[in-house]
Design a protein around this motif. Sequence first.
Motif, PDB file in Angstrom:
ATOM      1  N   VAL A  96      -7.031  -5.756  -4.531  1.00  0.00           N
ATOM      2  CA  VAL A  96      -6.111  -4.943  -5.398  1.00  0.00           C
ATOM      3  C   VAL A  96      -6.708  -5.079  -6.868  1.00  0.00           C
ATOM      4  CG1 VAL A  96      -3.881  -4.198  -6.038  1.00  0.00           C
ATOM      5  CG2 VAL A  96      -4.206  -5.122  -3.724  1.00  0.00           C
ATOM      6  N   SER A  97      -7.112  -3.780  -7.342  1.00  0.00           N
ATOM      7  CA  SER A  97      -7.599  -4.038  -8.787  1.00  0.00           C
ATOM      8  C   SER A  97      -6.681  -2.833  -9.667  1.00  0.00           C
ATOM      9  CB  SER A  97      -9.085  -3.362  -8.657  1.00  0.00           C
ATOM     10  OG  SER A  97      -9.713  -4.321  -8.010  1.00  0.00           O
ATOM     11  N   GLY A  98      -5.414  -2.405  -9.380  1.00  0.00           N
ATOM     12  CA  GLY A  98      -4.686  -1.541 -10.126  1.00  0.00           C
ATOM     13  C   GLY A  98      -3.973  -0.757  -9.120  1.00  0.00           C
ATOM     14  N   PRO A  99      -3.116   0.138  -9.730  1.00  0.00           N
ATOM     15  CA  PRO A  99      -2.277   1.024  -9.010  1.00  0.00           C
ATOM     16  C   PRO A  99      -3.423   1.890  -7.932  1.00  0.00           C
ATOM     17  CG  PRO A  99      -1.799   0.998 -11.169  1.00  0.00           C
ATOM     18  CD  PRO A  99      -2.989   0.264 -11.146  1.00  0.00           C
ATOM     19  N   SER A 100      -2.902   2.682  -7.272  1.00  0.00           N
ATOM     20  CA  SER A 100      -3.595   3.562  -6.456  1.00  0.00           C
ATOM     21  C   SER A 100      -4.278   4.779  -7.185  1.00  0.00           C
ATOM     22  CB  SER A 100      -2.781   4.269  -5.119  1.00  0.00           C
ATOM     23  OG  SER A 100      -3.645   5.333  -4.528  1.00  0.00           O
ATOM     24  N   LYS A 101      -5.535   5.037  -7.140  1.00  0.00           N
ATOM     25  CA  LYS A 101      -6.087   6.037  -8.133  1.00  0.00           C
ATOM     26  C   LYS A 101      -7.355   6.631  -7.118  1.00  0.00           C
ATOM     27  CE  LYS A 101      -8.779   2.233 -10.244  1.00  0.00           C
ATOM     28  NZ  LYS A 101      -8.011   1.227  -9.570  1.00  0.00           N
ATOM     29  N   THR A 102      -7.501   8.093  -7.611  1.00  0.00           N
ATOM     30  CA  THR A 102      -8.536   8.952  -7.165  1.00  0.00           C
ATOM     31  C   THR A 102      -8.905   9.725  -8.305  1.00  0.00           C
ATOM     32  OG1 THR A 102      -9.006  10.161  -5.226  1.00  0.00           O
ATOM     33  CG2 THR A 102      -6.933  10.834  -6.431  1.00  0.00           C
ATOM     34  N   ALA A 103     -10.067  10.490  -7.803  1.00  0.00           N
ATOM     35  CA  ALA A 103     -10.710  11.285  -8.880  1.00  0.00           C
ATOM     36  C   ALA A 103     -11.213  12.376  -8.236  1.00  0.00           C
ATOM     37  CB  ALA A 103     -11.776  10.722  -9.638  1.00  0.00           C
ATOM     38  N   ASP A 104     -10.850  13.684  -8.703  1.00  0.00           N
ATOM     39  CA  ASP A 104     -11.365  14.870  -8.431  1.00  0.00           C
ATOM     40  C   ASP A 104     -12.792  15.234  -8.793  1.00  0.00           C
ATOM     41  OD1 ASP A 104     -11.693  15.636 -10.781  1.00  0.00           O
ATOM     42  OD2 ASP A 104      -9.815  16.852 -10.857  1.00  0.00           O
ATOM     43  N   ILE A 105     -13.627  16.434  -8.483  1.00  0.00           N
ATOM     44  CA  ILE A 105     -14.988  16.449  -8.550  1.00  0.00           C
ATOM     45  C   ILE A 105     -15.404  16.504 -10.024  1.00  0.00           C
ATOM     46  CG2 ILE A 105     -14.901  19.051  -8.607  1.00  0.00           C
ATOM     47  CD1 ILE A 105     -17.505  19.134  -7.070  1.00  0.00           C
ATOM     48  N   GLU A 106     -14.208  16.423 -11.066  1.00  0.00           N
ATOM     49  CA  GLU A 106     -14.669  16.643 -12.388  1.00  0.00           C
ATOM     50  C   GLU A 106     -14.296  15.106 -13.014  1.00  0.00           C
ATOM     51  OE1 GLU A 106     -12.019  19.491 -14.123  1.00  0.00           O
ATOM     52  OE2 GLU A 106     -13.319  21.246 -13.631  1.00  0.00           O
ATOM     53  N   GLN A 107     -14.345  14.239 -11.822  1.00  0.00           N
ATOM     54  CA  GLN A 107     -14.068  12.593 -12.255  1.00  0.00           C
ATOM     55  C   GLN A 107     -12.785  12.516 -13.153  1.00  0.00           C
ATOM     56  OE1 GLN A 107     -17.772  10.980 -13.577  1.00  0.00           O
ATOM     57  NE2 GLN A 107     -18.709  11.618 -11.869  1.00  0.00           N
ATOM     58  N   THR A 108     -11.603  13.205 -12.944  1.00  0.00           N
ATOM     59  CA  THR A 108     -10.596  13.036 -13.682  1.00  0.00           C
ATOM     60  C   THR A 108      -9.518  12.123 -12.817  1.00  0.00           C
ATOM     61  OG1 THR A 108     -10.497  15.382 -14.693  1.00  0.00           O
ATOM     62  CG2 THR A 108      -8.480  14.226 -14.577  1.00  0.00           C
ATOM     63  N   LEU A 109      -9.231  10.963 -13.390  1.00  0.00           N
ATOM     64  CA  LEU A 109      -8.424  10.148 -12.544  1.00  0.00           C
ATOM     65  C   LEU A 109      -7.125  10.403 -12.501  1.00  0.00           C
ATOM     66  CD1 LEU A 109      -9.690   6.434 -13.512  1.00  0.00           C
ATOM     67  CD2 LEU A 109      -9.812   7.393 -11.381  1.00  0.00           C
ATOM     68  N   ALA A 110      -6.565  10.169 -11.315  1.00  0.00           N
ATOM     69  CA  ALA A 110      -5.181  10.584 -11.056  1.00  0.00           C
ATOM     70  C   ALA A 110      -4.550   9.143 -10.079  1.00  0.00           C
ATOM     71  CB  ALA A 110      -4.791  11.868 -10.288  1.00  0.00           C
ATOM     72  N   TYR A 111      -3.249   8.812 -10.781  1.00  0.00           N
ATOM     73  CA  TYR A 111      -2.736   7.594 -10.137  1.00  0.00           C
ATOM     74  C   TYR A 111      -1.579   8.030  -9.149  1.00  0.00           C
ATOM     75  CZ  TYR A 111      -5.599   4.805 -13.783  1.00  0.00           C
ATOM     76  OH  TYR A 111      -6.510   4.585 -14.489  1.00  0.00           O
ATOM     77  N   GLY A 112      -1.396   7.062  -8.233  1.00  0.00           N
ATOM     78  CA  GLY A 112      -0.248   7.079  -7.367  1.00  0.00           C
ATOM     79  C   GLY A 112      -0.492   8.303  -6.347  1.00  0.00           C
ATOM     80  N   VAL A 113      -1.520   8.858  -6.059  1.00  0.00           N
ATOM     81  CA  VAL A 113      -1.753   9.839  -5.314  1.00  0.00           C
ATOM     82  C   VAL A 113      -1.636   9.457  -3.662  1.00  0.00           C
ATOM     83  CG1 VAL A 113      -3.245  11.875  -4.377  1.00  0.00           C
ATOM     84  CG2 VAL A 113      -3.040  11.048  -6.752  1.00  0.00           C
TER      85      VAL A 113
ATOM     86  N   LEU B 283       0.712  -1.381   0.042  1.00  0.00           N
ATOM     87  CA  LEU B 283       0.145   0.095   0.053  1.00  0.00           C
ATOM     88  C   LEU B 283       0.814   1.120  -0.079  1.00  0.00           C
ATOM     89  CD1 LEU B 283      -2.670  -0.977   2.686  1.00  0.00           C
ATOM     90  CD2 LEU B 283      -2.954  -0.992   0.168  1.00  0.00           C
ATOM     91  N   VAL B 284       2.104   1.238   0.666  1.00  0.00           N
ATOM     92  CA  VAL B 284       3.023   2.285   0.448  1.00  0.00           C
ATOM     93  C   VAL B 284       3.962   2.785  -0.411  1.00  0.00           C
ATOM     94  CG1 VAL B 284       4.625   3.609   1.998  1.00  0.00           C
ATOM     95  CG2 VAL B 284       2.471   2.361   3.125  1.00  0.00           C
ATOM     96  N   PRO B 285       4.916   1.740  -0.718  1.00  0.00           N
ATOM     97  CA  PRO B 285       5.834   2.120  -2.004  1.00  0.00           C
ATOM     98  C   PRO B 285       5.304   2.508  -3.016  1.00  0.00           C
ATOM     99  CG  PRO B 285       6.432  -0.084  -0.572  1.00  0.00           C
ATOM    100  CD  PRO B 285       5.095   0.322  -0.088  1.00  0.00           C
ATOM    101  N   PRO B 286       6.208   3.307  -4.034  1.00  0.00           N
ATOM    102  CA  PRO B 286       5.602   3.708  -5.123  1.00  0.00           C
ATOM    103  C   PRO B 286       5.087   2.362  -6.253  1.00  0.00           C
ATOM    104  CG  PRO B 286       7.342   4.849  -4.565  1.00  0.00           C
ATOM    105  CD  PRO B 286       7.117   3.888  -3.628  1.00  0.00           C
ATOM    106  N   ILE B 287       5.930   1.174  -6.107  1.00  0.00           N
ATOM    107  CA  ILE B 287       5.591   0.249  -6.843  1.00  0.00           C
ATOM    108  C   ILE B 287       5.134  -0.974  -6.075  1.00  0.00           C
ATOM    109  CG2 ILE B 287       6.809  -1.273  -8.815  1.00  0.00           C
ATOM    110  CD1 ILE B 287       8.284   1.040  -9.547  1.00  0.00           C
TER     111      ILE B 287
END
Length: 222
Positions: A188-205, A150-154
């Motif tokens: 685990v279904s992929g790298p860490s990901k999150t989305a802002d209010i515009e639903q733009t995905l960002a990875y590794g946050v 959950l913590v390291p970049p990879i």
Amino acid sequence: MSARDNILRRLRERTDGALTAPGSDFSVVTNRGWSQTERLERFERLITSVHGEVIHTTSDNWGARLADVVTTKSIKRLALGREHPVAVGARAALAGLDVELVDADRDIESWKREQFESVDAGLTSTRGAIAETGSLWLWPTPDEPRLISLVPPIHIAVLDADTLEDTFFDVVETHGWAGGMPTNALLVSGPSKTADIEQTLAYGVHGPRELVVLVRHAQETA
């Protein structure tokens, strides 16, 4: 008499008899009937669609492929267990490389800062995978604590191809979770990901920006 008491009285005095619980029908969450090939194809399609990386290898050659990943991604400090067969095999395969193998079976307070600031990757085994959702499932132990995934970049995960199952329900049923629920099983279904209010995905946050799955086959694949 309170409103609650009135409701309960009417339920108890139903003229058509007492209420009975309906029969459970789990067919909607199981019985997909996929073959092993279909499960693997579906799993790979779904996990790569969210930036996961799948590398096929064999039970005999997976250590060499792991070494390739470590070299290609310039991993200098790799956190892993010491007792699990995957960790034992990885340590043997990486012995000649310029990579520091960081013992993960320590109290988190003793190496929390190190884990968050200077570990390049974490290596874990997996208990299996779910074809329907493209998910790995991990069962952390003191030897392989959950934070190294959950913590390291990879995050590098080793998956045996014959442990894929159709659905999450099948995992729960097959492995008897009702009688021995793990303390903190991870999906685990992929790298860490999150989305802002515009639903733009960002990875590794909030966790690994990369997920590499080494899929081990018993024989060479075509």
